[in-house]
Design a protein around this motif. Structure first.
Motif, PDB file in Angstrom:
ATOM      1  N   LEU A 131       0.835  -1.202   0.000  1.00 54.37           N
ATOM      2  CA  LEU A 131       0.000   0.000   0.000  1.00 54.37           C
ATOM      3  C   LEU A 131       0.869   1.252   0.000  1.00 54.37           C
ATOM      4  CD1 LEU A 131      -2.850  -0.909   2.539  1.00 54.37           C
ATOM      5  CD2 LEU A 131      -2.781  -1.262   0.071  1.00 54.37           C
ATOM      6  N   ALA A 132       1.946   1.226   0.787  1.00 56.14           N
ATOM      7  CA  ALA A 132       2.850   2.377   0.856  1.00 56.14           C
ATOM      8  C   ALA A 132       3.484   2.653  -0.494  1.00 56.14           C
ATOM      9  CB  ALA A 132       3.928   2.128   1.912  1.00 56.14           C
ATOM     10  N   ALA A 133       3.886   1.590  -1.198  1.00 59.82           N
ATOM     11  CA  ALA A 133       4.503   1.770  -2.512  1.00 59.82           C
ATOM     12  C   ALA A 133       3.533   2.414  -3.491  1.00 59.82           C
ATOM     13  CB  ALA A 133       4.990   0.424  -3.047  1.00 59.82           C
ATOM     14  N   MET A 134       2.269   1.997  -3.452  1.00 57.07           N
ATOM     15  CA  MET A 134       1.296   2.577  -4.369  1.00 57.07           C
ATOM     16  C   MET A 134       0.972   4.028  -3.998  1.00 57.07           C
ATOM     17  SD  MET A 134      -0.320   2.249  -7.112  1.00 57.07           S
ATOM     18  CE  MET A 134      -0.006   0.498  -7.403  1.00 57.07           C
ATOM     19  N   VAL A 135       0.885   4.323  -2.709  1.00 60.08           N
ATOM     20  CA  VAL A 135       0.674   5.713  -2.278  1.00 60.08           C
ATOM     21  C   VAL A 135       1.827   6.588  -2.773  1.00 60.08           C
ATOM     22  CG1 VAL A 135       0.641   7.245  -0.265  1.00 60.08           C
ATOM     23  CG2 VAL A 135      -0.782   5.189  -0.295  1.00 60.08           C
ATOM     24  N   LEU A 136       3.047   6.079  -2.651  1.00 59.70           N
ATOM     25  CA  LEU A 136       4.206   6.826  -3.124  1.00 59.70           C
ATOM     26  C   LEU A 136       4.135   7.071  -4.626  1.00 59.70           C
ATOM     27  CD1 LEU A 136       6.979   8.081  -2.464  1.00 59.70           C
ATOM     28  CD2 LEU A 136       7.980   5.840  -2.910  1.00 59.70           C
ATOM     29  N   LEU A 137       3.753   6.052  -5.385  1.00 59.12           N
ATOM     30  CA  LEU A 137       3.655   6.202  -6.836  1.00 59.12           C
ATOM     31  C   LEU A 137       2.583   7.219  -7.230  1.00 59.12           C
ATOM     32  CD1 LEU A 137       4.005   2.508  -8.060  1.00 59.12           C
ATOM     33  CD2 LEU A 137       5.659   4.367  -8.339  1.00 59.12           C
ATOM     34  N   ILE A 138       1.445   7.156  -6.551  1.00 58.62           N
ATOM     35  CA  ILE A 138       0.361   8.101  -6.846  1.00 58.62           C
ATOM     36  C   ILE A 138       0.832   9.532  -6.581  1.00 58.62           C
ATOM     37  CG2 ILE A 138      -1.922   8.910  -6.134  1.00 58.62           C
ATOM     38  CD1 ILE A 138      -2.583   5.937  -5.510  1.00 58.62           C
ATOM     39  N   ALA A 139       1.416   9.746  -5.398  1.00 54.59           N
ATOM     40  CA  ALA A 139       1.842  11.092  -5.026  1.00 54.59           C
ATOM     41  C   ALA A 139       2.990  11.571  -5.910  1.00 54.59           C
ATOM     42  CB  ALA A 139       2.258  11.123  -3.557  1.00 54.59           C
ATOM     43  N   GLN A 140       3.959  10.700  -6.169  1.00 56.61           N
ATOM     44  CA  GLN A 140       5.118  11.098  -6.963  1.00 56.61           C
ATOM     45  C   GLN A 140       4.730  11.451  -8.391  1.00 56.61           C
ATOM     46  OE1 GLN A 140       8.959   8.991  -6.478  1.00 56.61           O
ATOM     47  NE2 GLN A 140       8.818   8.557  -8.659  1.00 56.61           N
ATOM     48  N   SER A 141       3.869  10.655  -8.999  1.00 56.07           N
ATOM     49  CA  SER A 141       3.450  10.948 -10.370  1.00 56.07           C
ATOM     50  C   SER A 141       2.642  12.240 -10.425  1.00 56.07           C
ATOM     51  CB  SER A 141       2.637   9.783 -10.945  1.00 56.07           C
ATOM     52  OG  SER A 141       1.441   9.591 -10.213  1.00 56.07           O
ATOM     53  N   THR A 142       1.867  12.510  -9.384  1.00 57.65           N
ATOM     54  CA  THR A 142       1.100  13.749  -9.333  1.00 57.65           C
ATOM     55  C   THR A 142       2.017  14.956  -9.244  1.00 57.65           C
ATOM     56  OG1 THR A 142      -0.719  12.572  -8.230  1.00 57.65           O
ATOM     57  CG2 THR A 142      -0.748  14.964  -8.111  1.00 57.65           C
ATOM     58  N   VAL A 143       3.073  14.839  -8.439  1.00 59.68           N
ATOM     59  CA  VAL A 143       4.049  15.923  -8.310  1.00 59.68           C
ATOM     60  C   VAL A 143       4.763  16.155  -9.642  1.00 59.68           C
ATOM     61  CG1 VAL A 143       6.256  16.543  -7.259  1.00 59.68           C
ATOM     62  CG2 VAL A 143       4.401  15.676  -5.830  1.00 59.68           C
ATOM     63  N   GLN A 144       5.223  15.082 -10.265  1.00 61.17           N
ATOM     64  CA  GLN A 144       5.990  15.209 -11.497  1.00 61.17           C
ATOM     65  C   GLN A 144       5.161  15.774 -12.651  1.00 61.17           C
ATOM     66  OE1 GLN A 144       8.552  11.233 -10.425  1.00 61.17           O
ATOM     67  NE2 GLN A 144       8.081  11.576 -12.560  1.00 61.17           N
ATOM     68  N   SER A 145       3.838  15.522 -12.641  1.00 55.28           N
ATOM     69  CA  SER A 145       2.976  15.956 -13.738  1.00 55.28           C
ATOM     70  C   SER A 145       2.258  17.270 -13.446  1.00 55.28           C
ATOM     71  CB  SER A 145       1.935  14.869 -14.036  1.00 55.28           C
ATOM     72  OG  SER A 145       2.550  13.646 -14.368  1.00 55.28           O
TER      73      SER A 145
END
Length: 204
Positions: A163-177
């Motif tokens: 779950l933590a990995a997916m939360v990180l991916l969601i947040a990171q992709s949102t920041v980058q985009s």
């Protein structure tokens, strides 16, 4: 993060490592990554080039260490686990913390300079890959907060690390985009929709 090498009266002396990393940060923000050279880092930090080389082999390693330091400081400045009374943090408070970390990273001057770069190779090397070297601390903080939310009953069952990995991916992709969709998602909407996405993903 300091934007100059001057110290305020009464402030503790910076370490040589911090002086070097602060100098690198200033150069990245004001000149760009491509023009950030080890000789100029040493000059601005008021140390010799061998002093820098004894710590890091090249500019790439200096920037990696700088990002690790700044991301750690950003993460540590936001509560993702126990509340002020020592009780487990609930899902909504946890998500608020994740969104706050995302905003701080998005608006960080050094990370912002990398995100604004038109060089896709630089973006890949220093934002995607280099954030990867700093993800262990982020993942651990997220995992701990998710475990507490599960104990609280407000976060769904599941392997906390996954779950933590997916939360990180969601947040990171949102920041980058962020810049790509800024005209469609103004600040309040950006925060609101990221919060909704994370709450929806983690809700029981």
């Amino acid at each position: 993060m300091s934007s100059s090498n001057a110290e305020s009266p009464g402030s503790p002396a910076r370490s040589t490592d911090d002086a070097i990393l602060d100098a690198a940060a200033d150069l990245i923000v004001h000149l760009g990554v491509r023009r950030t050279q080890l000789a100029e880092i040493a000059r601005r930090a008021e140390v010799s080039r061998p002093t820098v080389y004894r710590r890091w082999p090249d500019v790439r390693a200096v920037i990696g260490a700088l990002l690790t330091r700044e991301i750690r400081a950003t993460r540590e400045g936001v509560a993702l686990t126990l509340g002020g009374d020592g009780a487990p943090i609930g899902r909504e408070a946890f998500v608020d913390g994740v969104v706050e970390v995302a905003v701080r990273l998005r608006d960080h001057p050094v990370l912002g300079a990398l995100l604004r770069s038109s060089d896709s190779d630089l973006l890949l090397e220093y934002v995607v890959e280099r954030l990867g070297t700093s993800q262990r601390g982020l993942l651990e903080a997220l995992r701990a907060g998710i475990e507490q939310g599960q104990a609280h009953g407000s976060i769904r069952a599941g392997e906390p690390v996954e779950l933590a990995a997916m939360v990180l991916l969601i947040a990171q992709s949102t920041v980058q985009s962020h810049r790509m969709v800024a005209s469609l998602l103004p600040e309040a909407a950006w925060r609101r929709e990221l919060t909704r996405a994370l709450n929806g993903y983690l809700a029981p």
